[in-house]
Scaffold this active site. Structure first.
Site, PDB file in Angstrom:
ATOM      1  N   LYS A 147     -25.171  -0.722  10.186  1.00  0.00           N
ATOM      2  CA  LYS A 147     -24.204   0.189  10.824  1.00  0.00           C
ATOM      3  C   LYS A 147     -24.917   1.425  11.388  1.00  0.00           C
ATOM      4  O   LYS A 147     -24.701   1.812  12.525  1.00  0.00           O
ATOM      5  CB  LYS A 147     -23.130   0.638   9.805  1.00  0.00           C
ATOM      6  CG  LYS A 147     -22.408  -0.518   9.122  1.00  0.00           C
ATOM      7  CD  LYS A 147     -21.373  -0.044   8.120  1.00  0.00           C
ATOM      8  CE  LYS A 147     -21.924   0.722   6.926  1.00  0.00           C
ATOM      9  NZ  LYS A 147     -22.720  -0.093   5.985  1.00  0.00           N
ATOM     10  N   ARG A 200     -13.482   3.449   4.126  1.00  0.00           N
ATOM     11  CA  ARG A 200     -13.958   2.480   3.129  1.00  0.00           C
ATOM     12  C   ARG A 200     -12.845   2.055   2.176  1.00  0.00           C
ATOM     13  O   ARG A 200     -13.116   1.253   1.280  1.00  0.00           O
ATOM     14  CB  ARG A 200     -15.056   3.142   2.289  1.00  0.00           C
ATOM     15  CG  ARG A 200     -16.463   2.840   2.758  1.00  0.00           C
ATOM     16  CD  ARG A 200     -17.383   3.707   1.929  1.00  0.00           C
ATOM     17  NE  ARG A 200     -18.633   3.096   1.667  1.00  0.00           N
ATOM     18  CZ  ARG A 200     -19.765   3.392   2.305  1.00  0.00           C
ATOM     19  NH1 ARG A 200     -19.760   4.237   3.298  1.00  0.00           N
ATOM     20  NH2 ARG A 200     -20.890   2.828   1.951  1.00  0.00           N
ATOM     21  N   ARG A 219     -35.984  -0.250   3.397  1.00  0.00           N
ATOM     22  CA  ARG A 219     -35.571   0.793   4.346  1.00  0.00           C
ATOM     23  C   ARG A 219     -36.242   2.139   4.064  1.00  0.00           C
ATOM     24  O   ARG A 219     -36.429   2.542   2.922  1.00  0.00           O
ATOM     25  CB  ARG A 219     -34.059   0.979   4.271  1.00  0.00           C
ATOM     26  CG  ARG A 219     -33.592   2.250   4.985  1.00  0.00           C
ATOM     27  CD  ARG A 219     -32.121   2.358   5.133  1.00  0.00           C
ATOM     28  NE  ARG A 219     -31.392   2.119   3.918  1.00  0.00           N
ATOM     29  CZ  ARG A 219     -30.081   1.898   3.880  1.00  0.00           C
ATOM     30  NH1 ARG A 219     -29.390   1.893   4.988  1.00  0.00           N
ATOM     31  NH2 ARG A 219     -29.483   1.694   2.745  1.00  0.00           N
ATOM     32  N   ARG A 236     -34.200   6.198   0.044  1.00  0.00           N
ATOM     33  CA  ARG A 236     -32.980   6.661  -0.617  1.00  0.00           C
ATOM     34  C   ARG A 236     -32.985   6.320  -2.101  1.00  0.00           C
ATOM     35  O   ARG A 236     -33.434   5.247  -2.495  1.00  0.00           O
ATOM     36  CB  ARG A 236     -31.764   5.999   0.037  1.00  0.00           C
ATOM     37  CG  ARG A 236     -31.367   6.676   1.308  1.00  0.00           C
ATOM     38  CD  ARG A 236     -30.382   5.891   2.115  1.00  0.00           C
ATOM     39  NE  ARG A 236     -29.200   5.446   1.392  1.00  0.00           N
ATOM     40  CZ  ARG A 236     -28.140   4.926   1.992  1.00  0.00           C
ATOM     41  NH1 ARG A 236     -28.121   4.830   3.313  1.00  0.00           N
ATOM     42  NH2 ARG A 236     -27.104   4.516   1.302  1.00  0.00           N
ATOM     43  N   ARG A 284     -22.929  -1.151  -5.280  1.00  0.00           N
ATOM     44  CA  ARG A 284     -22.445  -0.818  -3.927  1.00  0.00           C
ATOM     45  C   ARG A 284     -21.749  -2.024  -3.297  1.00  0.00           C
ATOM     46  O   ARG A 284     -20.720  -1.882  -2.638  1.00  0.00           O
ATOM     47  CB  ARG A 284     -23.618  -0.348  -3.054  1.00  0.00           C
ATOM     48  CG  ARG A 284     -24.128   1.021  -3.466  1.00  0.00           C
ATOM     49  CD  ARG A 284     -25.516   1.310  -2.931  1.00  0.00           C
ATOM     50  NE  ARG A 284     -25.587   1.462  -1.499  1.00  0.00           N
ATOM     51  CZ  ARG A 284     -26.733   1.427  -0.809  1.00  0.00           C
ATOM     52  NH1 ARG A 284     -27.890   1.257  -1.443  1.00  0.00           N
ATOM     53  NH2 ARG A 284     -26.714   1.576   0.486  1.00  0.00           N
TER      54      ARG A 284
HETATM   55  P1  AP5 Z   1     -28.978   0.431   8.228  1.00  0.00           P
HETATM   56  O1  AP5 Z   1     -28.670   0.539   9.672  1.00  0.00           O
HETATM   57  O2  AP5 Z   1     -29.527   1.626   7.530  1.00  0.00           O
HETATM   58  O3  AP5 Z   1     -27.713  -0.172   7.442  1.00  0.00           O
HETATM   59  P2  AP5 Z   1     -26.310   0.491   7.071  1.00  0.00           P
HETATM   60  O4  AP5 Z   1     -25.261  -0.541   7.304  1.00  0.00           O
HETATM   61  O5  AP5 Z   1     -26.148   1.803   7.776  1.00  0.00           O
HETATM   62  O6  AP5 Z   1     -26.515   0.645   5.516  1.00  0.00           O
HETATM   63  P3  AP5 Z   1     -26.216   1.838   4.491  1.00  0.00           P
HETATM   64  O7  AP5 Z   1     -26.904   1.436   3.219  1.00  0.00           O
HETATM   65  O8  AP5 Z   1     -26.573   3.171   5.069  1.00  0.00           O
HETATM   66  O9  AP5 Z   1     -24.712   1.710   4.320  1.00  0.00           O
HETATM   67  P4  AP5 Z   1     -23.917   2.207   3.139  1.00  0.00           P
HETATM   68  O10 AP5 Z   1     -22.571   1.973   3.714  1.00  0.00           O
HETATM   69  O11 AP5 Z   1     -24.175   1.614   1.828  1.00  0.00           O
HETATM   70  O12 AP5 Z   1     -24.426   3.709   2.925  1.00  0.00           O
HETATM   71  P5  AP5 Z   1     -23.779   5.096   3.271  1.00  0.00           P
HETATM   72  O13 AP5 Z   1     -24.889   6.024   3.583  1.00  0.00           O
HETATM   73  O14 AP5 Z   1     -22.658   4.957   4.232  1.00  0.00           O
HETATM   74  O15 AP5 Z   1     -29.982  -0.819   8.050  1.00  0.00           O
HETATM   75  C1  AP5 Z   1     -30.528  -1.158   6.789  1.00  0.00           C
HETATM   76  C2  AP5 Z   1     -31.993  -1.607   6.973  1.00  0.00           C
HETATM   77  O16 AP5 Z   1     -32.022  -2.846   7.687  1.00  0.00           O
HETATM   78  C3  AP5 Z   1     -32.854  -0.622   7.767  1.00  0.00           C
HETATM   79  O17 AP5 Z   1     -34.136  -0.566   7.216  1.00  0.00           O
HETATM   80  C4  AP5 Z   1     -32.886  -1.218   9.192  1.00  0.00           C
HETATM   81  O18 AP5 Z   1     -34.097  -0.901   9.869  1.00  0.00           O
HETATM   82  C5  AP5 Z   1     -32.770  -2.712   8.903  1.00  0.00           C
HETATM   83  N1  AP5 Z   1     -32.010  -3.437   9.932  1.00  0.00           N
HETATM   84  C6  AP5 Z   1     -30.853  -3.011  10.525  1.00  0.00           C
HETATM   85  N2  AP5 Z   1     -30.428  -3.939  11.404  1.00  0.00           N
HETATM   86  C7  AP5 Z   1     -31.308  -4.983  11.354  1.00  0.00           C
HETATM   87  C8  AP5 Z   1     -31.400  -6.249  12.031  1.00  0.00           C
HETATM   88  N3  AP5 Z   1     -30.477  -6.644  12.926  1.00  0.00           N
HETATM   89  N4  AP5 Z   1     -32.437  -7.069  11.719  1.00  0.00           N
HETATM   90  C9  AP5 Z   1     -33.363  -6.679  10.787  1.00  0.00           C
HETATM   91  N5  AP5 Z   1     -33.349  -5.505  10.138  1.00  0.00           N
HETATM   92  C10 AP5 Z   1     -32.332  -4.652  10.403  1.00  0.00           C
HETATM   93  O19 AP5 Z   1     -23.094   5.513   1.867  1.00  0.00           O
HETATM   94  C11 AP5 Z   1     -23.881   5.881   0.752  1.00  0.00           C
HETATM   95  C12 AP5 Z   1     -22.958   6.294  -0.388  1.00  0.00           C
HETATM   96  O20 AP5 Z   1     -22.146   7.426   0.028  1.00  0.00           O
HETATM   97  C13 AP5 Z   1     -21.922   5.241  -0.847  1.00  0.00           C
HETATM   98  O21 AP5 Z   1     -22.473   4.340  -1.776  1.00  0.00           O
HETATM   99  C14 AP5 Z   1     -20.832   6.141  -1.447  1.00  0.00           C
HETATM  100  O22 AP5 Z   1     -21.210   6.594  -2.722  1.00  0.00           O
HETATM  101  C15 AP5 Z   1     -20.827   7.349  -0.526  1.00  0.00           C
HETATM  102  N6  AP5 Z   1     -19.877   7.213   0.593  1.00  0.00           N
HETATM  103  C16 AP5 Z   1     -20.196   7.183   1.925  1.00  0.00           C
HETATM  104  N7  AP5 Z   1     -19.099   7.052   2.685  1.00  0.00           N
HETATM  105  C17 AP5 Z   1     -18.045   6.987   1.820  1.00  0.00           C
HETATM  106  C18 AP5 Z   1     -16.641   6.818   2.015  1.00  0.00           C
HETATM  107  N8  AP5 Z   1     -16.108   6.695   3.247  1.00  0.00           N
HETATM  108  N9  AP5 Z   1     -15.845   6.779   0.920  1.00  0.00           N
HETATM  109  C19 AP5 Z   1     -16.353   6.932  -0.338  1.00  0.00           C
HETATM  110  N10 AP5 Z   1     -17.701   7.067  -0.587  1.00  0.00           N
HETATM  111  C20 AP5 Z   1     -18.533   7.102   0.494  1.00  0.00           C
END
Ligand code: AP5
Length: 216
Positions: A14, A88, A127, A161, A172
């Site tokens: 994402k 979410r 990552r 991270r 997660r």
């Molecule tokens: P990346 O693009 O970083 O993936 P992502 O989907 O953004 O993954 P996240 O782990 O950031 O999502 P998340 O939803 O768990 O975390 P968030 O920060 O929102 O890609 C991942 C890796 O793969 C990278 O190394 C990239 O280079 C590689 N890659 C990407 N595309 C590729 C492809 N096509 N082919 C090969 N490699 C590829 O949330 C963190 C925490 O915050 C949550 O656990 C929660 O505690 C809290 N939180 C955040 N938002 C909320 C909410 N709305 N409600 C409640 N709690 C929340």
């Protein structure tokens, strides 16, 4: 102006695709995960409140993230918003609908990034991100061109991270399946849902997302 949600489990890509859309279409990425991580890095009261929750891989409360999103949306975005990691829960989805309609706007597409759990472990454990500009890299699939320096801004502040380990990823993912995946049905019923193969090469995923946006 186009407003979209990128929906998918941790590591689905994402953030990677949101950053590409910002560059390609002048849209603004609203990542609740990044906002919360910023609060932790700055040591604010909010950061102290959510640090443990995030380290365990659990979701923070709906009220906190809805408040963060509302404040950012009020700053506006000419090209539209990319909601990354929000909503979410069903409560967050309803709140987003209300916020958009109060601002006289709507949602143009919800794009589900489909991946399988086995690929996510490798994605998340490999990552790293630039601490200065937020560019996202991967040890194997997307390393920096110069070892130890960000391709975008040249910073050597490259970080991993705290929640990017196999044990926390399990929590997660469980949170995703229990609380977030019902949104797939919710937006399908509203006839807003499109799906792309998140396991494809990054450029292919970007092209598939572009096709969805060009249809809206
Ligand atoms: P990346 O693009 O970083 O993936 P992502 O989907 O953004 O993954 P996240 O782990 O950031 O999502 P998340 O939803 O768990 O975390 P968030 O920060 O929102 O890609 C991942 C890796 O793969 C990278 O190394 C990239 O280079 C590689 N890659 C990407 N595309 C590729 C492809 N096509 N082919 C090969 N490699 C590829 O949330 C963190 C925490 O915050 C949550 O656990 C929660 O505690 C809290 N939180 C955040 N938002 C909320 C909410 N709305 N409600 C409640 N709690 C929340």
């Amino acid at each position: 102006m186009t407003n979209i949600i990128l929906l998918g489990p941790p590591g689905a890509g994402k953030g990677t695709q949101a950053k590409r859309l910002e560059e390609a279409r002048g849209m603004v990425q609203l990542s609740t995960g990044d906002m919360l991580k910023e609060a932790i890095a700055k040591g604010t009261d909010l950061g102290k409140l959510v640090e443990g929750i995030m380290a365990r891989g659990e979701l923070v409360t709906d009220e906190i993230v809805i408040g963060l999103i509302e404040a950012k949306m009020r700053e506006g975005a000419q090209g539209g918003f990319i909601f990354d990691g929000f909503p979410r829960t069903l409560k967050q989805a309803d709140a987003l609908g209300d916020l958009l309609s109060r601002m006289g706007q709507g949602l143009d597409a919800v794009i589900e990034m489909q991946v399988d759990d086995a690929a996510l472990v490798a994605r998340v454990t490999g990552r790293f991100t630039c601490g200065n500009c937020g560019a996202v890299y991967h040890d194997v699939t997307h390393p920096t061109k110069v070892l130890g320096a960000c391709d975008v801004c040249g910073s050597t502040d490259l970080k991993r991270r705290a929640d990017d380990n196999e044990a926390t990823l399990k929590t997660r993912l469980m949170e995703y399946y229990k609380k977030t995946s019902p949104l797939i049905g919710y937006y399908y019923a509203k006839e807003m849902l499109s799906s792309v193969d998140g396991l494809a090469e990054m450029d292919v995923v970007s092209a598939d997302i572009a096709k969805v946006l060009d249809r809206t």
